[in-house]
Design a protein around this motif. Structure first.
Motif, PDB file in Angstrom:
ATOM      1  N   ARG A   1       0.386  -1.229   0.025  1.00  0.00           N
ATOM      2  CA  ARG A   1      -0.150  -0.644   0.152  1.00  0.00           C
ATOM      3  C   ARG A   1       0.799   1.400   0.078  1.00  0.00           C
ATOM      4  NH1 ARG A   1      -4.378  -2.122   4.479  1.00  0.00           N
ATOM      5  NH2 ARG A   1      -6.002  -3.363   2.973  1.00  0.00           N
ATOM      6  N   SER A   2       1.785   1.056   0.168  1.00  0.00           N
ATOM      7  CA  SER A   2       2.944   2.567   0.162  1.00  0.00           C
ATOM      8  C   SER A   2       4.142   1.715  -0.061  1.00  0.00           C
ATOM      9  CB  SER A   2       2.658   3.390   1.404  1.00  0.00           C
ATOM     10  OG  SER A   2       3.383   2.043   2.270  1.00  0.00           O
ATOM     11  N   GLY A   3       4.543   2.753  -0.803  1.00  0.00           N
ATOM     12  CA  GLY A   3       6.397   3.146  -1.158  1.00  0.00           C
ATOM     13  C   GLY A   3       7.011   4.222  -1.255  1.00  0.00           C
ATOM     14  N   LEU A   4       8.229   3.806  -1.431  1.00  0.00           N
ATOM     15  CA  LEU A   4       9.187   4.682  -1.210  1.00  0.00           C
ATOM     16  C   LEU A   4      10.171   5.112  -1.975  1.00  0.00           C
ATOM     17  CD1 LEU A   4       9.624   7.704   0.519  1.00  0.00           C
ATOM     18  CD2 LEU A   4      10.651   5.825   2.309  1.00  0.00           C
ATOM     19  N   LYS A   5      11.025   5.530  -2.322  1.00  0.00           N
ATOM     20  CA  LYS A   5      12.284   4.952  -3.616  1.00  0.00           C
ATOM     21  C   LYS A   5      13.330   6.488  -2.726  1.00  0.00           C
ATOM     22  CE  LYS A   5      14.474   6.380  -8.023  1.00  0.00           C
ATOM     23  NZ  LYS A   5      14.420   7.415  -8.867  1.00  0.00           N
ATOM     24  N   ASP A   6      13.448   7.209  -2.459  1.00  0.00           N
ATOM     25  CA  ASP A   6      14.196   7.998  -1.776  1.00  0.00           C
ATOM     26  C   ASP A   6      13.782   8.550  -0.110  1.00  0.00           C
ATOM     27  OD1 ASP A   6      16.635   9.976  -0.717  1.00  0.00           O
ATOM     28  OD2 ASP A   6      15.840  11.436  -2.298  1.00  0.00           O
ATOM     29  N   GLY A   7      15.450   8.041   0.814  1.00  0.00           N
ATOM     30  CA  GLY A   7      15.177   7.862   1.977  1.00  0.00           C
ATOM     31  C   GLY A   7      15.375   9.193   2.682  1.00  0.00           C
ATOM     32  N   HIS A   8      15.396  10.202   1.820  1.00  0.00           N
ATOM     33  CA  HIS A   8      15.575  11.585   2.196  1.00  0.00           C
ATOM     34  C   HIS A   8      14.270  12.539   2.246  1.00  0.00           C
ATOM     35  CE1 HIS A   8      19.879  12.205   2.488  1.00  0.00           C
ATOM     36  NE2 HIS A   8      19.981  11.774   1.677  1.00  0.00           N
ATOM     37  N   GLU A   9      12.854  11.585   1.499  1.00  0.00           N
ATOM     38  CA  GLU A   9      12.023  12.869   1.323  1.00  0.00           C
ATOM     39  C   GLU A   9      10.963  12.096   2.862  1.00  0.00           C
ATOM     40  OE1 GLU A   9       8.527  13.941  -0.391  1.00  0.00           O
ATOM     41  OE2 GLU A   9      10.150  12.994  -1.077  1.00  0.00           O
ATOM     42  N   VAL A  10      11.313  11.052   3.674  1.00  0.00           N
ATOM     43  CA  VAL A  10      10.508  10.776   5.029  1.00  0.00           C
ATOM     44  C   VAL A  10      12.158  11.942   5.748  1.00  0.00           C
ATOM     45  CG1 VAL A  10      11.181   9.619   7.450  1.00  0.00           C
ATOM     46  CG2 VAL A  10      11.032   8.826   5.350  1.00  0.00           C
ATOM     47  N   GLU A  11      12.463  13.315   5.678  1.00  0.00           N
ATOM     48  CA  GLU A  11      13.005  13.545   5.945  1.00  0.00           C
ATOM     49  C   GLU A  11      12.443  15.075   6.056  1.00  0.00           C
ATOM     50  OE1 GLU A  11      17.995  13.333   6.045  1.00  0.00           O
ATOM     51  OE2 GLU A  11      17.089  14.388   4.624  1.00  0.00           O
ATOM     52  N   LYS A  12      11.845  15.188   4.909  1.00  0.00           N
ATOM     53  CA  LYS A  12      10.813  15.579   4.628  1.00  0.00           C
ATOM     54  C   LYS A  12       9.210  15.878   5.681  1.00  0.00           C
ATOM     55  CE  LYS A  12      12.893  16.217  -0.431  1.00  0.00           C
ATOM     56  NZ  LYS A  12      12.307  16.672  -1.496  1.00  0.00           N
ATOM     57  N   TRP A  13       9.144  14.824   5.268  1.00  0.00           N
ATOM     58  CA  TRP A  13       7.631  14.248   6.342  1.00  0.00           C
ATOM     59  C   TRP A  13       7.689  14.364   7.693  1.00  0.00           C
ATOM     60  CZ3 TRP A  13       7.256   8.625   4.765  1.00  0.00           C
ATOM     61  CH2 TRP A  13       7.013   8.538   3.421  1.00  0.00           C
ATOM     62  N   GLU A  14       9.077  14.629   8.773  1.00  0.00           N
ATOM     63  CA  GLU A  14       9.320  14.705   9.781  1.00  0.00           C
ATOM     64  C   GLU A  14      10.988  15.045   9.870  1.00  0.00           C
ATOM     65  OE1 GLU A  14       9.539  15.197  12.993  1.00  0.00           O
ATOM     66  OE2 GLU A  14       7.771  14.681  12.557  1.00  0.00           O
ATOM     67  N   PRO A  15      11.014  16.183  10.012  1.00  0.00           N
ATOM     68  CA  PRO A  15      12.292  17.049  10.010  1.00  0.00           C
ATOM     69  C   PRO A  15      12.966  16.871  10.916  1.00  0.00           C
ATOM     70  CG  PRO A  15      10.019  19.186   9.576  1.00  0.00           C
ATOM     71  CD  PRO A  15       9.535  17.275   9.859  1.00  0.00           C
ATOM     72  N   ARG A  16      12.218  15.718  12.008  1.00  0.00           N
ATOM     73  CA  ARG A  16      13.217  15.296  13.662  1.00  0.00           C
ATOM     74  C   ARG A  16      13.772  14.063  12.887  1.00  0.00           C
ATOM     75  NH1 ARG A  16       8.195  15.692  17.697  1.00  0.00           N
ATOM     76  NH2 ARG A  16       7.264  15.178  15.823  1.00  0.00           N
ATOM     77  N   LEU A  17      13.520  13.641  11.967  1.00  0.00           N
ATOM     78  CA  LEU A  17      14.072  12.152  11.340  1.00  0.00           C
ATOM     79  C   LEU A  17      15.716  12.502  10.590  1.00  0.00           C
ATOM     80  CD1 LEU A  17      11.377   9.875  11.050  1.00  0.00           C
ATOM     81  CD2 LEU A  17      12.908  10.116  13.356  1.00  0.00           C
ATOM     82  N   GLN A  18      16.620  11.577  10.585  1.00  0.00           N
ATOM     83  CA  GLN A  18      18.221  12.066  10.048  1.00  0.00           C
ATOM     84  C   GLN A  18      18.368  11.101   9.243  1.00  0.00           C
ATOM     85  OE1 GLN A  18      21.190  14.299  11.874  1.00  0.00           O
ATOM     86  NE2 GLN A  18      22.876  14.278  10.703  1.00  0.00           N
ATOM     87  N   LEU A  19      17.869  11.072   7.797  1.00  0.00           N
ATOM     88  CA  LEU A  19      18.309   9.808   7.396  1.00  0.00           C
ATOM     89  C   LEU A  19      20.555   8.925   8.150  1.00  0.00           C
ATOM     90  CD1 LEU A  19      17.851   7.303   5.857  1.00  0.00           C
ATOM     91  CD2 LEU A  19      19.371   9.231   3.702  1.00  0.00           C
ATOM     92  N   ILE A  20      20.454   7.833   8.142  1.00  0.00           N
ATOM     93  CA  ILE A  20      21.223   7.365   8.887  1.00  0.00           C
ATOM     94  C   ILE A  20      21.924   6.413   7.871  1.00  0.00           C
ATOM     95  CG2 ILE A  20      23.607   5.775  10.005  1.00  0.00           C
ATOM     96  CD1 ILE A  20      20.626   6.551  12.124  1.00  0.00           C
ATOM     97  N   ASP A  21      21.602   5.904   7.194  1.00  0.00           N
ATOM     98  CA  ASP A  21      21.643   4.671   5.663  1.00  0.00           C
ATOM     99  C   ASP A  21      20.458   4.810   5.098  1.00  0.00           C
ATOM    100  OD1 ASP A  21      23.259   3.002   4.228  1.00  0.00           O
ATOM    101  OD2 ASP A  21      22.725   1.127   5.823  1.00  0.00           O
ATOM    102  N   GLN A  22      20.726   4.730   3.744  1.00  0.00           N
ATOM    103  CA  GLN A  22      19.729   3.833   2.773  1.00  0.00           C
ATOM    104  C   GLN A  22      20.567   2.452   2.134  1.00  0.00           C
ATOM    105  OE1 GLN A  22      17.335   6.272   0.478  1.00  0.00           O
ATOM    106  NE2 GLN A  22      16.234   4.762  -0.724  1.00  0.00           N
ATOM    107  N   ALA A  23      20.395   1.242   3.045  1.00  0.00           N
ATOM    108  CA  ALA A  23      20.711   0.138   1.827  1.00  0.00           C
ATOM    109  C   ALA A  23      20.449  -0.129   0.933  1.00  0.00           C
ATOM    110  CB  ALA A  23      21.190  -0.188   2.955  1.00  0.00           C
ATOM    111  N   LEU A  24      20.733  -0.808   0.078  1.00  0.00           N
ATOM    112  CA  LEU A  24      20.470  -1.989  -0.902  1.00  0.00           C
ATOM    113  C   LEU A  24      20.682  -2.584  -0.797  1.00  0.00           C
ATOM    114  CD1 LEU A  24      21.266  -0.184  -4.430  1.00  0.00           C
ATOM    115  CD2 LEU A  24      19.432   0.843  -2.872  1.00  0.00           C
TER     116      LEU A  24
END
Length: 318
Positions: free
Chosen positions: A260-283
Motif C-alpha cells: 500500500r505504500s512505497g518510497l524510493k528516496d530515503g531523504h523524502e522521510v526527512e521532509k515528512w518529519e524534519p526531526r528524522l535524520q537519515l543514517i543509511d539507505q541500503a540496497l
C-alpha cells in the motif's frame, strides 16, 4: 524403513495410544508425554500444531520465519537461527508455497542481519539501550543477538500474534511482549514512562509496506514526539511495487496481502518529519551479491532501479 520395522513402529504407537486413554486426562497431557519420546534416531518427536490467522497480514509473519529457518540450515548461512528452525517444525503449515520465492529467501535474511547489526551497534554505543521490535511476528532477534543482556528488549504486535508468540516462544526474562497496534500511541507512552532515561531503537521490519503512506507518516511523527535521541530503522518497498497491481515480492505472489505504500528516496522521510535524520539507505543487492543470482547481481549495478523496488532505512531521531 523396511516393512518389518514400520509394522513394529505402528504397533508401538497403538500401545502408546492405549496407554494414553488410561493415564492421561486430555490431549494436551498426551502430547506432552509424546514430546518426551524419541524416534529411531534418538531425536525428540515434535508435535506440530495448526494455527488460524484472523488477518492476512498477520499470516505473512510465517514468510520471514520460514526463510530464516531455511537459510539457517545452509552450510554457508548468511544468518544462523536455530530458534527459527524449531519454530517452523512446530507449526503445521504448507510452507512449500514459499519455496519458489528465491529473491525473498535471500532478502529476508539479508534484512534480518542488517537490522541485527544496527541493534548491535546501538547497544555498543549507548548507556541505557531499549530495543523495540514493532510488528515482531515470530522474530527471534533477542535470541540471535548475543549482547541482549546489555539492553532491555520489547516485542510489539497485534494481540493474535502476541498470543501465538507466547504459545510458541514464551517471554525470556529480558524480552517483554506488548499486544497492540503500531497505529496506537498507548504502548509508546507506556514505554516512555517506564524508561524516562532510556535510549530507544525502534525496528519495524517487514511491516510498513502494508500501510498507507498517511499512516506511515503519522507513525513516524508519533515516534519522533516521544523518542528523541533514539533511532528508527525500517524497510520499504519502492514505488514500482506500491503503484502496480502486478509487481509484488515473489513471496507474496498469489497472497491476498497488498503493498500500500512505497518510497524510493530515503531523504523524502526527512521532509515528512524534519526531526528524522537519515543514517543509511541500503540496497539489498549490495549484501552477499553472489547469492542473488544473475538477475539480482545485474540489478545491483543500477542503484536507482533497485530503490524503485525496495531498500533498507535507518534514521536518527533528533
Amino acid at each position: 524403513m523396511d516393512p518389518g520395522r514400520k509394522c513394529e513402529e505402528q504397533q508401538k504407537e497403538r500401545i502408546y495410544q492405549s496407554i494414553s486413554s488410561l493415564f492421561f486426562l486430555n490431549e494436551f497431557e498426551y502430547c506432552s508425554f509424546l514430546s518426551d519420546r524419541t524416534n529411531s534416531n534418538n531425536s525428540p518427536i515434535k508435535m506440530k500444531k495448526k494455527y488460524e490467522f484472523k488477518s492476512v497480514v498477520a499470516e505473512t509473519l510465517l514468510i520471514p520465519l520460514y526463510m530464516r529457518a531455511k537459510e539457517s540450515r545452509q552450510q554457508d548461512a548468511i544468518l544462523r537461527d536455530l530458534q527459527a528452525e524449531q519454530l517452523v517444525e512446530s507449526i503445521e503449515y504448507d510452507y512449500s508455497k514459499f519455496d519458489g520465492a528465491k529473491l525473498s529467501a535471500v532478502g529476508c535474511v539479508v534484512r534480518g542481519l542488517y537490522f541485527d547489526n544496527a541493534i548491535r551497534n546501538f547497544i555498543a554505543t549507548r548507556q541505557n539501550p531499549i530495543v523495540v521490535n514493532v510488528g515482531c511476528g515470530l522474530d527471534t532477534r533477542y535470541q540471535r543477538i548475543e549482547e541482549h543482556d546489555k539492553a532491555m528488549f520489547y516485542e510489539m504486535d497485534l494481540p493474535e500474534v502476541i498470543d501465538l508468540r507466547r504459545d510458541l516462544l514464551p517471554e525470556p526474562a529480558g524480552d517483554h511482549y506488548i499486544a497492540g497496534s503500531l497505529l496506537e500511541t498507548q504502548w509508546m507512552d507506556d514505554l516512555r514512562k517506564k524508561h524516562p532515561e532510556g535510549e530507544f531503537i525502534i525496528v519495524i521490519e517487514g511491516v510498513l509496506m502494508y500501510f498507507y503512506e498517511k499512516q506511515v507518516r503519522q507513525l513516524l511523527t508519533r515516534l519522533a514526539d516521544r523518542f528523541s535521541g533514539g533511532e528508527v530503522w525500517f524497510d520499504v518497498c519502492g514505488p514500482m511495487m506500491a503503484n502496480s497491481k502486478y509487481i509484488k515480492p515473489d513471496s507474496l505472489r498469489g497472497h491476498e496481502a497488498q503493498i500500500r505504500s512505497g518510497l524510493k528516496d530515503g531523504h523524502e522521510v526527512e521532509k515528512w518529519e524534519p526531526r528524522l535524520q537519515l543514517i543509511d539507505q541500503a540496497l539489498y543487492q549490495k549484501f552477499f551479491p553472489k547469492r542473488w543470482g544473475f538477475g539480482g547481481r545485474l540489478m545491483g549495478l543500477f542503484p536507482g532501479i533497485c530503490r524503485k523496488f525496495s531498500s533498507l532505512l535507518g534514521y536518527k531521531i533528533k
